[in-house]
Design a protein around this motif. Structure first.
Motif, short mmCIF file in Angstrom:
data_model
loop_
_atom_site.label_atom_id
_atom_site.label_comp_id
_atom_site.label_asym_id
_atom_site.label_seq_id
_atom_site.Cartn_x
_atom_site.Cartn_y
_atom_site.Cartn_z
N ALA A 123 11.57 20.96 0.02
CA ALA A 123 12.89 20.61 -0.52
C ALA A 123 13.25 19.18 -0.14
CB ALA A 123 13.92 21.57 0.06
N GLY B 214 5.76 8.11 -6.39
CA GLY B 214 6.83 8.99 -5.88
C GLY B 214 6.52 9.59 -4.52
N GLY B 215 5.23 9.59 -4.14
CA GLY B 215 4.88 10.06 -2.79
C GLY B 215 5.33 11.48 -2.51
N HIS B 216 5.75 11.66 -1.28
CA HIS B 216 6.05 12.99 -0.77
C HIS B 216 7.27 13.63 -1.43
CE1 HIS B 216 5.53 16.03 2.21
NE2 HIS B 216 6.81 15.99 2.49
N TYR C 232 9.83 10.80 11.54
CA TYR C 232 10.43 11.59 10.48
C TYR C 232 11.64 10.81 10.00
CZ TYR C 232 12.63 14.84 7.52
OH TYR C 232 13.18 15.38 6.38
N THR D 126 2.31 1.27 3.90
CA THR D 126 3.16 2.46 4.10
C THR D 126 2.30 3.71 4.29
OG1 THR D 126 3.44 3.20 1.79
CG2 THR D 126 4.85 1.40 2.53
N ALA D 127 1.00 3.54 4.49
CA ALA D 127 0.07 4.67 4.67
C ALA D 127 0.04 5.12 6.12
CB ALA D 127 -1.33 4.23 4.25
N ILE E 103 2.81 21.23 6.24
CA ILE E 103 3.20 22.50 5.63
C ILE E 103 2.45 22.66 4.31
CG2 ILE E 103 5.50 22.63 6.64
CD1 ILE E 103 6.46 21.54 3.80
N THR F 162 9.22 4.05 0.07
CA THR F 162 9.17 2.80 0.82
C THR F 162 8.45 1.71 0.03
OG1 THR F 162 9.10 4.11 2.85
CG2 THR F 162 8.56 1.78 3.05
N GLY F 163 7.26 2.03 -0.47
CA GLY F 163 6.49 1.04 -1.22
C GLY F 163 7.22 0.62 -2.49
N VAL G 24 0.85 -1.20 0.00
CA VAL G 24 0.00 0.00 0.00
C VAL G 24 0.89 1.24 0.00
CG1 VAL G 24 -1.80 1.27 1.24
CG2 VAL G 24 -1.80 -1.24 1.26
N GLY G 25 0.88 1.98 -1.12
CA GLY G 25 1.64 3.22 -1.21
C GLY G 25 2.82 3.09 -2.16
N LEU H 6 5.15 7.27 7.18
CA LEU H 6 3.78 7.48 7.65
C LEU H 6 3.35 6.38 8.60
CD1 LEU H 6 2.23 8.53 4.21
CD2 LEU H 6 2.55 10.02 6.19
C1 LIG Z 1 8.68 18.74 4.51
C2 LIG Z 1 9.56 17.54 4.34
C3 LIG Z 1 10.82 17.70 3.77
C4 LIG Z 1 11.64 16.59 3.59
N1 LIG Z 1 12.90 16.78 3.08
C5 LIG Z 1 13.70 15.72 2.91
C6 LIG Z 1 15.03 15.88 2.42
O1 LIG Z 1 15.50 16.99 2.16
N2 LIG Z 1 15.79 14.77 2.25
C7 LIG Z 1 15.33 13.52 2.52
O2 LIG Z 1 16.06 12.54 2.31
N3 LIG Z 1 14.08 13.33 3.00
C8 LIG Z 1 13.26 14.39 3.19
N4 LIG Z 1 12.00 14.21 3.69
C9 LIG Z 1 11.54 12.85 3.99
C10 LIG Z 1 10.94 12.12 2.77
O3 LIG Z 1 9.82 12.85 2.31
C11 LIG Z 1 10.53 10.71 3.21
O4 LIG Z 1 11.67 10.01 3.63
C12 LIG Z 1 9.87 9.90 2.10
O5 LIG Z 1 8.75 10.57 1.61
C13 LIG Z 1 9.43 8.55 2.67
O6 LIG Z 1 8.75 7.81 1.70
P1 LIG Z 1 7.52 6.92 2.11
O7 LIG Z 1 7.27 6.02 0.94
O8 LIG Z 1 7.72 6.29 3.42
O9 LIG Z 1 6.30 7.96 2.29
P2 LIG Z 1 5.57 8.84 1.19
O10 LIG Z 1 6.54 9.44 0.25
O11 LIG Z 1 4.65 9.74 1.89
O12 LIG Z 1 4.72 7.78 0.35
C14 LIG Z 1 3.53 7.20 0.82
C15 LIG Z 1 2.68 6.88 -0.39
O13 LIG Z 1 1.52 6.14 0.04
C16 LIG Z 1 0.39 6.67 -0.60
N5 LIG Z 1 -0.75 6.36 0.26
C17 LIG Z 1 -1.02 6.91 1.46
N6 LIG Z 1 -2.14 6.38 1.97
C18 LIG Z 1 -2.58 5.44 1.07
C19 LIG Z 1 -3.70 4.55 1.03
N7 LIG Z 1 -4.58 4.53 2.04
N8 LIG Z 1 -3.84 3.74 -0.03
C20 LIG Z 1 -2.94 3.79 -1.07
N9 LIG Z 1 -1.88 4.63 -1.09
C21 LIG Z 1 -1.69 5.44 -0.03
C22 LIG Z 1 0.68 8.17 -0.73
O14 LIG Z 1 -0.12 8.77 -1.73
C23 LIG Z 1 2.16 8.14 -1.09
O15 LIG Z 1 2.36 8.03 -2.47
C24 LIG Z 1 11.18 15.30 3.94
C25 LIG Z 1 9.91 15.15 4.51
C26 LIG Z 1 9.12 16.26 4.75
C27 LIG Z 1 7.79 16.06 5.42
#
Ligand SMILES: Cc1cc2nc3c(=O)[nH]c(=O)nc-3n(C[C@H](O)[C@H](O)[C@H](O)COP(=O)(O)OP(=O)(O)OC[C@H]3O[C@@H](n4cnc5c(N)ncnc54)[C@H](O)[C@@H]3O)c2cc1C
Length: 376
Positions: free
Chosen positions: A56, A38-40, A353, A234-235, A252, A13-14, A8-9, A348
Motif C-alpha cells: 500500500a 515509478g519504482g517501488h 525507510y 538511487t540504487a 515482503i 527520487t530519480g 540511476v533509477g 535504497l
Molecule cells: C512496503 C512499503 C510500503 C510503503 N508504503 C508507503 C506509503 O504508504 N506511503 C509513502 O509515502 N511511502 C511508502 N513507502 C515508501 C516508498 O516506497 C518510497 O518512498 C519510494 O519508493 C522512494 O522512491 P525511490 O526512488 O527512492 O526508490 P524506488 O521507488 O525503489 O526506486 C528506485 C528505482 O531504481 C531502479 N534501480 C535500482 N537499481 C538500479 C540499477 N542498478 N540500475 C538502474 N536502475 C536501478 C529500481 O528499479 C527503481 O525503479 C513504502 C515502502 C515500502 C517498502
C-alpha cells in the motif's frame, strides 16, 4: 555546453531529481533497470482492477514545496487513510475484533482487558524510554497493548525479536492515541490517485530523457565518467557495488489474488489496510486498494503481505547501527571508483525507510546541490 547528469533509477527520487535538473537547464538521462518507471510505488492492474504489487502506498505530506510539486503533476484527489487491526483478545476466540490502528484509548475502554491496560498506562514514564524496540514500545503503551497489537506483528515482520531491533524507528511507526484522531496520518495533505501513482511519476518524467532496461553498476563507472559530468545514484548500494548480502534488508511479498464481486463497488476485506498481528496467519496485513481508489468494477484484488521475501524493502536498523555504517562505507568505496562527482539519494542508496514525500524532498535537495556544485 550544457552539463550532463546521469541518474540511476526512475522511482520517485530519480524522476524528481531528473526533472528538476532538466528544468534547470542540465542535459539529463535517467537510467532504469526495469522496463517501467515509478519504482517501488508503482500500481498495476489485474483484470482491470488497480492494485499495488509492492504494498500500500498512500501519499501524505506536510511539506508545502512537495505538495505544490505533486499537485502540478496531477496528484490532487484527497484521501483520509484509516487502518484497522484484527486483534484476538484470548487464545480461545474464534473471531478477531477489528480495532483502530493506531490503538485509540476511547475504543480500548470498551474491552474486557481495559482495567489491566488502565493500570499499566498509569505506571508508564512521562516519555517512552529504551534503546530497543520492545522496551521503548512497552514504555509507551504497557505490556498488554504491546502483546495485542505489536509483539507478534513485529516478530513476523522482521523475523527477529523486537528486543534486537532499534528503538529509532518506533516514534515514526507506533503511537497510542488519546485525542480521537482516527486517520493514520496527521499531515496537512493526503492523496490517493484513482489509477495509482504511475501517471503522476510519468508526468514528472515527461520532459526527461529516460532509458529503460538499463541496469547500471559500479563496473560502469568509467563509461559514466565519459558520458556525464556527475551521477546521482538511487540504487541499493550492495546491489550496485556487486556485493549483494553486504547489507541486510527485509522484504515482503504481496500475494495478490483477483476475486469477482457482485456489486461494482464491492470489497472483501474490512479496510484498504488491515493489520493482522496474530500468529494464526503468516501474513502481517491484508491490502485491498479498491477501498482507496473507489474503482467501480465487478471484481477486486486482495493482497496478503508476506514478510521475509528476498527483496530490498526495509533497511534493518539494528540497535548497534551496523548496517547503516556499512552503507556509508559502501558509498565511499563506490565514489572512489568514479572520476566524476557521485551523489546518493532516495530510500535504497541512503539505506533509510522514507516515505514518498521525503523521497521527493531528498531529490529536490540533491538536484539543488548538483546545480550549485556544477553550475548550469
Ligand atoms: C512496503 C512499503 C510500503 C510503503 N508504503 C508507503 C506509503 O504508504 N506511503 C509513502 O509515502 N511511502 C511508502 N513507502 C515508501 C516508498 O516506497 C518510497 O518512498 C519510494 O519508493 C522512494 O522512491 P525511490 O526512488 O527512492 O526508490 P524506488 O521507488 O525503489 O526506486 C528506485 C528505482 O531504481 C531502479 N534501480 C535500482 N537499481 C538500479 C540499477 N542498478 N540500475 C538502474 N536502475 C536501478 C529500481 O528499479 C527503481 O525503479 C513504502 C515502502 C515500502 C517498502
Amino acid at each position: 555546453m550544457r552539463r550532463r547528469i546521469g541518474v540511476v533509477g526512475a522511482g520517485w527520487t530519480g524522476a524528481v531529481a531528473g526533472r528538476r535538473l532538466t528544468d534547470a537547464g542540465f542535459a539529463v538521462e535517467v537510467m532504469e533497470k526495469t522496463s517501467v518507471v515509478g519504482g517501488h510505488s508503482r500500481a498495476e492492474t489485474m483484470n482491470g482492477v488497480v492494485y499495488e504489487p509492492n504494498g500500500a502506498h498512500i501519499f501524505h505530506t506536510d511539506n508545502q514545496a512537495v505538495n505544490q510539486f505533486v499537485n502540478d503533476h496531477g496528484l490532487t484527489r484527497p484521501y483520509d487513510h484509516k487502518v484497522l487491526t484484527e486483534v484476538y483478545l484470548s487464545p480461545d476466540d474464534d473471531e478477531g475484533r477489528l480495532l483502530s490502528w493506531p490503538p485509540q484509548v476511547e475504543e480500548l475502554r470498551e474491552l474486557p482487558v481495559w482495567p489491566t491496560v488502565e493500570r499499566e498506562l498509569a505506571s508508564l514514564p512521562a516519555q517512552p524510554v529504551g534503546d530497543n524496540f520492545e522496551d521503548y514500545v512497552v514504555s509507551m503503551m504497557g505490556r498488554t497493548l504491546y502483546d495485542l497489537f505489536i509483539k507478534d506483528y513485529t516478530a513476523k515482520q522482521w523475523g527477529r525479536p523486537a528486543t534486537e531491533l532499534s528503538a529509532r524507528f518506533a516514534p515514526k511507526r507506533v503511537e497510542l492515541r488519546r485525542d480521537g484522531h482516527r486517520g493514520l496520518f496527521r499531515d496537512r495533505w493526503q492523496y490517493f490517485p484513482p489509477n495509482g501513482i504511475n501517471e503522476v511519476i510519468e508526468s514528472v518524467l515527461s520532459t526527461v530523457a529516460v532509458t529503460l532496461d538499463s541496469e547500471i553498476t559500479v563496473d560502469d563507472a568509467h563509461r559514466l565518467g565519459q558520458d556525464y559530468d556527475a551521477v546521482i545514484i538511487t540504487a541499493a548500494l550492495d546491489d550496485f557495488a556487486g556485493c549483494p548480502g553486504e547489507l541486510e534488508w527485509r522484504g515482503i511479498e504481496m500475494c495478490s489474488r483477483f476475486e469477482l464481486t457482485d456489486d461494482p463497488g464491492g470489497v472483501l476485506t474490512p479496510a484498504y489496510v488491515t493489520n493482522r498481528p496474530s500468529t494464526r496467519v503468516p501474513y502481517t496485513r491484508t491490502v485491498e486498494t479498491k477501498h482507496a481508489t473507489g474503482q467501480r468494477i465487478g471484481g477486486t484484488v486482495v493482497s496478503e503481505e508476506m514478510p521475509g521475501a528476498p527483496h530490498r524493502h526495509y533497511p534493518v536498523l539494528t540497535a548497534d547501527g551496523a548496517n547503516e555504517r556499512r552503507n556509508i562505507e559502501l558509498s565511499e568505496k563506490i565514489a572512489e571508483r568514479f572520476e566524476i562527482p557521485v551523489y546518493f539519494a532516495g530510500r535504497l542508496a541512503t539505506y533509510r525507510y522514507i516515505n514518498q514525500d521525503e523521497a521527493i524532498a531528498d531529490a529536490m535537495a540533491v538536484a539543488d546541490r548538483v546545480a550549485t556544485e556544477l553550475g548550469g
